[in-house]
Motif scaffolding. Structure first.
Motif, PDB file in Angstrom:
ATOM      1  N   GLY A  68      45.308  41.967  40.049  1.00  0.00           N
ATOM      2  CA  GLY A  68      45.589  40.907  40.983  1.00  0.00           C
ATOM      3  C   GLY A  68      45.887  39.576  40.320  1.00  0.00           C
ATOM      4  O   GLY A  68      46.094  39.464  39.134  1.00  0.00           O
ATOM      5  N   GLY A  69      45.888  38.542  41.127  1.00  0.00           N
ATOM      6  CA  GLY A  69      46.181  37.207  40.671  1.00  0.00           C
ATOM      7  C   GLY A  69      47.209  36.569  41.588  1.00  0.00           C
ATOM      8  O   GLY A  69      47.748  37.205  42.498  1.00  0.00           O
ATOM      9  N   GLY A  95      42.075  39.193  38.452  1.00  0.00           N
ATOM     10  CA  GLY A  95      40.706  39.208  38.935  1.00  0.00           C
ATOM     11  C   GLY A  95      40.460  38.156  39.991  1.00  0.00           C
ATOM     12  O   GLY A  95      39.343  38.000  40.476  1.00  0.00           O
ATOM     13  N   TRP A  96      41.511  37.403  40.360  1.00  0.00           N
ATOM     14  CA  TRP A  96      41.425  36.380  41.399  1.00  0.00           C
ATOM     15  C   TRP A  96      40.443  35.272  41.036  1.00  0.00           C
ATOM     16  O   TRP A  96      39.648  34.820  41.842  1.00  0.00           O
ATOM     17  N   ARG A 113      39.942  37.931  48.316  1.00  0.00           N
ATOM     18  CA  ARG A 113      40.474  39.060  47.558  1.00  0.00           C
ATOM     19  C   ARG A 113      39.495  39.518  46.474  1.00  0.00           C
ATOM     20  O   ARG A 113      39.250  40.714  46.305  1.00  0.00           O
ATOM     21  N   ARG A 114      38.919  38.574  45.728  1.00  0.00           N
ATOM     22  CA  ARG A 114      38.031  38.952  44.625  1.00  0.00           C
ATOM     23  C   ARG A 114      36.780  39.670  45.133  1.00  0.00           C
ATOM     24  O   ARG A 114      36.284  40.619  44.507  1.00  0.00           O
ATOM     25  N   LEU A 115      36.263  39.214  46.266  1.00  0.00           N
ATOM     26  CA  LEU A 115      35.041  39.800  46.818  1.00  0.00           C
ATOM     27  C   LEU A 115      35.313  41.015  47.690  1.00  0.00           C
ATOM     28  O   LEU A 115      34.380  41.633  48.193  1.00  0.00           O
ATOM     29  N   GLY A 116      36.581  41.369  47.870  1.00  0.00           N
ATOM     30  CA  GLY A 116      36.923  42.551  48.656  1.00  0.00           C
ATOM     31  C   GLY A 116      36.535  42.443  50.110  1.00  0.00           C
ATOM     32  O   GLY A 116      36.141  43.443  50.728  1.00  0.00           O
ATOM     33  N   MET A 117      36.684  41.260  50.705  1.00  0.00           N
ATOM     34  CA  MET A 117      36.206  41.026  52.060  1.00  0.00           C
ATOM     35  C   MET A 117      36.934  41.825  53.135  1.00  0.00           C
ATOM     36  O   MET A 117      36.433  41.975  54.245  1.00  0.00           O
TER      37      MET A 117
END
Length: 216
Positions: A45-46, A69-70, A141-145
């Motif tokens: 990601g990014g 890794g956002w 995105r990083r926390l996969g919400m």
């Protein structure tokens, strides 16, 4: 964390109108990184993005770089009003420390620009540009919400006040509420909102702040 099937990298244009201030129009060009490749292997990601915010009182432009890794890398912001202007370059180093370069001209009668307490930002992975819906996408995105089984999480973000460009630590809470919905709370500002989010993690409706305008 992360690793959901968000699809291939895509560049898109989005715009929002202010709810708290209908004169405010935000526009952004977003280049979103892929989370999975064609074989279903998780990517890193990014995002690269730039945008503007215009109101009756000031005009603002920004540029954002988000590492794989956002994780926020740099945020550059410039704002100008009647006979004053300010600019900020906020950067997160490889060691996790935050630094800022500031320029200011004229008397804006605002709080000084720049980081108030760098030690309070230790461990922060995100920058958060005030009044801008785009910077919620990184923790989402990083926390996969938006993924099944996502859990609530607390973070500390480097929050950039607009239009002063003062940077302070902001304790924030994210929690999944179901398809396309994420709860956001700022303990620092005693604020809670239920965000409506598209499949790319981009905010569509931010109650009390902004609503996305039709694309195209």
């Amino acid at each position: 964390m992360g690793g959901g099937a968000y699809g291939a990298a895509v560049a898109r244009i989005a715009a929002w109108r202010g709810v708290d201030d209908p004169s405010r129009i935000d526009r952004a060009v977003l280049d979103l990184g892929a989370e999975q490749d064609a074989h279903g292997i998780a990517g890193r990601g990014g995002m690269r993005a730039h945008g503007t915010s215009t109101t009756e009182r000031y005009a603002l432009s920004w540029r954002l770089v988000v590492d794989p890794g956002w994780i926020s890398r740099t945020l550059e912001v410039a704002v100008h009003g009647d006979a004053w202007s300010r600019a900020l370059r906020l950067e997160r180093g490889d060691d996790g420390t935050w630094s800022a370069l500031v320029r200011a001209h004229g008397d804006a009668q605002l709080a000084p620009a720049g980081i108030v307490d760098a030690r309070a930002l230790d461990g922060a992975l995100d920058c958060d540009l005030g009044l801008c819906p785009v910077t919620n996408s990184m923790p989402i995105r990083r926390l996969g919400m938006l993924e099944r089984g996502a859990a609530p999480a607390r973070i500390v973000a480097a929050w950039v006040e607009v239009p002063s460009l003062r940077v302070v630590a902001s304790e924030q809470h994210y929690a999944p509420l179901g398809p396309g919905r994420v709860e956001y709370a700022s303990a620092s500002r005693d604020f809670v909102a239920e965000l409506e989010v598209d499949p790319d993690g981009v905010v569509g409706h931010y109650p009390g702040l902004a609503v996305r305008l039709p694309e195209g």
